[in-house]
Design an enzyme around this catalytic site. Structure first.
Site, PDB file in Angstrom:
ATOM      1  N   GLY A 517       0.792  -1.260  -0.163  1.00 28.10           N
ATOM      2  CA  GLY A 517       0.213  -0.088  -0.106  1.00 28.10           C
ATOM      3  C   GLY A 517       0.771   1.259  -0.093  1.00 28.10           C
ATOM      4  N   GLY A 519       2.288   4.837   1.891  1.00 25.34           N
ATOM      5  CA  GLY A 519       2.779   5.325   3.194  1.00 25.34           C
ATOM      6  C   GLY A 519       2.811   6.818   2.968  1.00 25.34           C
ATOM      7  CB  ALA A 520       3.778   9.438   5.270  1.00 23.74           C
ATOM      8  N   GLY A 522       6.274   7.023   0.360  1.00 21.92           N
ATOM      9  CA  GLY A 522       5.964   6.234  -1.074  1.00 21.92           C
ATOM     10  C   GLY A 522       5.435   4.891  -0.629  1.00 21.92           C
ATOM     11  CD  GLU A 523       3.222   3.112  -3.755  1.00 22.74           C
ATOM     12  OE1 GLU A 523       2.778   4.174  -4.274  1.00 22.74           O
ATOM     13  OE2 GLU A 523       2.519   2.461  -3.062  1.00 22.74           O
ATOM     14  CB  VAL A 524       4.596   0.061   2.511  1.00 20.05           C
ATOM     15  CG1 VAL A 524       5.262  -1.022   3.653  1.00 20.05           C
ATOM     16  CG2 VAL A 524       4.943   1.503   2.922  1.00 20.05           C
ATOM     17  CG  ASP A 643      -1.355   9.102  16.891  1.00 19.02           C
ATOM     18  OD1 ASP A 643      -1.252   8.873  15.617  1.00 19.02           O
ATOM     19  OD2 ASP A 643      -2.588   8.911  17.615  1.00 19.02           O
TER      20      ASP A 643
END
Length: 864
Positions: A517, A519-520, A522-524, A643
């Protein structure tokens, strides 16, 4: 005991004589019903035959709903409400009461039970008053709840406690200046006299808050008053905030359940102690007991004579204030300071639950203003298929609830399918056949048209994780230099230094398997890595990448996250396997958490009809303990996560051997950006998981994570529901700042909910550390009542019916790591692949055809 005047009052067929003495407050009630005001011919609720005076609370009609709420009727201060006030307050509701007009039961509300059965009675004591310079919070009143069996027409006496008076705004110009913070007269007099509360130096007396009144629910048995519930009132705050407030934990709520226990009043000095059940008030400042009239104590005379302070205790036995706070009312009154120093808060009273009741919930200090009483029918739904039912007032019985698409049979127990009348079969078949043929014709035409444009559309596909993976395998795109982005594929890449103790991984040893999917940055991807020190076999990992085009800020953020993740070594924090920062593409390799994020796992594990949950209460406690262990590690290393939430926690697998780990440090990374503290930039703030001081003042401490962990506990024991259901972020902000807290999830054990409420203390110093949280969770794992609690049945559709992606066969066992003989380096080399364009120099190898199709295994927690 002699009486100056006697009043004969009759309730129905039961009569008694009330002996009252206007000149003495030491008269005790032995066998006296509620004294009533004279009936008014204009009041339709009161009828007065010549020889008998009936109470103004008739039995509720059969259509009355099974819930009644009793309040102070708008009254406040030392004295209780009147009949006129309660008539106006309850107008338009099903609550009808008679209010005592004189004697010891003045201000007490009489209510008659509408029908036999079990009733859940919940009582809330009133809060204490605030001090002149101790006004950040007030002592909360106590909440108690229990189930009682009551008979038709049985009379219940209800005294609703009233909040202790605040010291401010004061009764003189000098006291008002103190309240505004413009005068330090009290502190200066104390310093000159050197007494700080010793009797004899009374020029500066006053400024404390009155004690809160207790809420009593009782009845008459064999001519004697019998208490059913007593919810204690909170103690009044002293003039100044206590010096050791930040170093001590809040005292636990006190409970008495022995009928023979004495109902004594609290000790006091210049400030009065709280009134008890049968105590005698030793001074005007002391709160009166229930059998003395339950009036609140007066403020000390020295305070009124000098600075005009007059903070009295609340109705219900609250103690009057002086410089120290007054004691709270209760079955036993709370103590007040005997020395009357500047920072001596009054103590809370002691609550009471009759031993014949079924204890529903342990006492909890929650009330921030006046008390109240709620009475509702307790429905026995054990005979129902879903163990759930609702009260039908017209039928005067509990009706079982059935799943959607079913109806209740005549026996009020069995659920059966809804009867659907048969339709015209021939017409239905014709309509279906015609519609099907038309749809097929339309689809055929569309297919022919789309086939001609398919090649062009393939070139215009929107980017996706799988498309990006394909481009990394085959593309040789070269980009022109742009000063606003980093160069990719043009010249040698800038080398970044690695943190000490971190394994450097060569891109040549990394194989891409499939896209997970976005990420913040690029791709993971899911992939394999070989050549790690001490391990020759391939290891499954999650790979974070930096995109082809990135700004300098993105590079710095990527490096910052790499530094943060690689810093920690703990079994409950996602492990950083290695980094590749010396050449493009930049890579962060994390251990692969095949169980997915905790929130999705909990939602999928909810029990449904015919589909029991694979989890039990011990599993939920284990998840909470795992995350608490990780938070304790961060706390000991002076690191604030900011968080803690279920979406940011990952599971090693979905089976019984699962381990929960903290897997996202995006908020911790973003604090290093200059724009983080800008007011109004709420996109970076998870409001529903943050305490008031964080989103109001930008203050983050380890106690911030304690608050967030309380919300995480709520998510775990609600099985993945969104906190503060139905509220927007702005509504949650207003709700929390106003002192509101979430109710316990359905079926949540009481000790677990108490941990949540301790984490949600308004004062950060009062929140427990993670070492204390771990200790309390350990107690819960040893409590049979907690472990034997059942998860609530979910009446809604299963996740499969809602269209959500399930865990599939991952819920049965953990994913097994690839065996060395299956994924040897030689076999990896044999897989081969085409040149990777910009990736060619680094040697990163993709995995060729293995039949792997794109799957929605992406976990949003992998983002930064």
């Amino acid at each position: 005991m002699g009486c100056w005047g006697q009043l004969l009052v009759w309730f129905g067929a039961a009569g008694a004589i009330l002996c009252s003495s206007p000149g003495s407050q030491e008269t005790f009630l032995r066998s006296s019903p509620l004294p009533l005001a004279s009936p008014s011919p204009r009041d339709p609720k009161v009828s007065a035959p010549p020889s008998i005076l009936e109470p103004a609370s008739p039995l509720n009609s059969p259509g009355t709903e099974g819930s009644w709420l009793f309040s102070t009727c708008g009254a406040s201060g030392r004295h209780g409400p009147t009949q006129t006030q309660c008539d106006g307050a309850y107008a338009g509701t099903s609550v009808v009461v008679t209010v005592g007009a004189a004697g010891q039961l003045r201000g007490v509300q009489l209510w008659r039970v509408p029908g036999p059965g079990q009733y859940l009675i919940s009582a809330y004591g009133a809060a204490g008053g605030k001090g002149a310079k101790n006004h950040l919070s007030r002592a909360h009143g106590v909440f108690v709840s229990a189930i009682f069996s009551l008979g038709l027409g049985e009379s219940l006496y209800i005294l609703v406690g009233q909040q202790g008076e605040d010291a401010c705004p004061g009764g003189s110009p000098e006291s008002q200046l103190v309240c505004l913070g413009e005068s330090r007269a009290v502190e200066e007099h104390a310093a000159m006299d050197g007494s700080e509360g010793v009797p004899g130096s009374r020029r500066w007396a006053g400024g404390g808050g009155g004690g809160g009144g207790a809420t009593y629910v009782f009845r008459v048995r064999a001519g004697e008053l019998e208490p059913l519930l007593v919810a204690a009132g909170g103690g009044g705050r002293a003039y100044l905030r206590p010096r050791d407030r930040g170093r001590t934990q809040a005292s636990p709520e006190k409970l008495e359940n022995r009928s023979e226990a004495p109902g004594s009043g609290g000790r006091g000095g210049a400030a009065g102690g709280g009134g008890g059940w049968t105590s005698r008030a030793p001074s005007p400042q002391a709160g009166r007991s229930l059998q003395e009239g339950a009036e609140g104590g007066q403020g000390c005379s020295e305070a009124w004579a000098t600075l005009g302070w007059a903070a009295a205790g609340g109705f219900g036995g609250g103690g009057g204030a002086c410089t120290a706070g007054g004691g709270g009312g209760g079955y036993r009154g709370g103590d007040a300071s005997e020395t009357d120093n500047l920072w001596a808060d009054g103590e809370d009273g002691v609550s009471f639950i009759h031993p014949s009741s079924e204890l529903f919930l342990q006492p909890l200090a929650v009330t921030e203003n006046h008390g109240e009483v709620e009475i509702r029918r307790h429905l026995n739904c054990s005979h129902c298929p879903l163990r759930d039912c609702q009260w039908q007032a017209e039928l005067q019985l509990a009706e079982c609830l059935c799943p959607e698409g079913m109806e209740l049979a005549v026996d009020n127990v069995t659920c059966m399918d809804l009867h659907k009348p048969p339709g015209p079969l021939v017409l239905m078949v014709a309509v279906v056949a015609t519609s099907t043929l038309s749809l097929l014709m339309v689809c055929g035409v569309l297919i022919l048209v789309k086939q001609k444009k398919w090649q062009g559309l393939q070139e215009m596909r929107l980017p996706s994780p799988e498309l990006e993976l394909s481009k990394l395998r085959t593309s040789a795109i070269r980009t022109a230099p742009n000063p606003y982005y980093c160069q990719v594929g043009l010249g040698p890449a800038q080398s970044w230094p690695l943190p000490p103790g971190v394994t450097e991984v060569s891109p040549a040893n990394v194989t891409l398997l499939r896209a997970l999917g976005h990420g913040a940055f690029g791709e993971v991807y899911e992939g394999l890595v070989i050549g790690l020190p001490g391990d020759s076999s391939p290891l499954q990992v999650a790979i974070k990448t930096l995109p082809e085009l990135c700004s300098p800020q993105d590079e710095l953020d990527f490096l910052m996250e790499a530094l943060i993740i690689s810093k920690f070594r703990h079994q409950n924090i996602v492990r950083c396997v290695g980094l590749s920062l010396r050449a493009t593409p930049r890579l962060i390799l994390l251990e692969l958490m095949s169980g997915g994020d905790m929130k999705s796992f909990l939602r999928h594990s909810r029990p449904h009809l015919g589909q029991p949950s694979p989890l039990v209460m011990r599993d939920l406690l284990q998840l909470a303990q795992d995350i608490a262990q990780g938070c304790h590690y961060l706390e000991e290393n002076h690191f604030i996560h900011r968080d803690i939430a279920a979406r940011n926690c990952l599971l090693s697998c979905a089976g019984p051997s699962r381990v929960a780990k903290i897997g996202d440090f995006g908020m911790a990374r973003d604090i290093y950006r200059a724009s983080y503290y800008r007011r109004g930039d709420r996109a970076l703030l998870p409001v529903k998981w943050m305490p008031p001081e964080a989103f109001l003042e930008g203050i983050f401490t380890s106690k911030t994570d304690s608050w967030s962990f309380g919300v995480l506990l709520w998510e775990i024991f609600s099985l993945g529901y969104m906190p503060y259901p139905g509220r927007t972020n702005q509504e949650v902000l207003d709700f929390v700042v106003g002192g509101g807290r979430m109710d316990p999830p359905r079926g949540c054990p009481g000790p677990v909910y108490r941990i949540m409420t301790q984490c949600w203390q308004h004062e950060p110093e009062l929140r427990p550390s993670f070492a204390s949280i771990l200790e309390r969770l350990q107690y819960c794992t040893q409590d049979p009542d907690v472990l034997n609690s059942l998860l609530p049945m979910e009446l809604g559709p299963t996740p499969e019916e809602e269209g959500t992606s399930g865990l599939g066969n991952r819920s049965l066992e953990c994913l097994r790591p690839p065996q060395p003989q299956e994924l040897s380096p030689e076999k990896l080399k044999s897989w081969g692949g085409s040149p990777l364009g910009p990736w060619l120099s680094s040697g990163l190898k993709p995995l060729k055809s293995r039949g792997l199709q794109p799957q929605n295994l992406w976990n949003p927690t992998y983002r930064s």
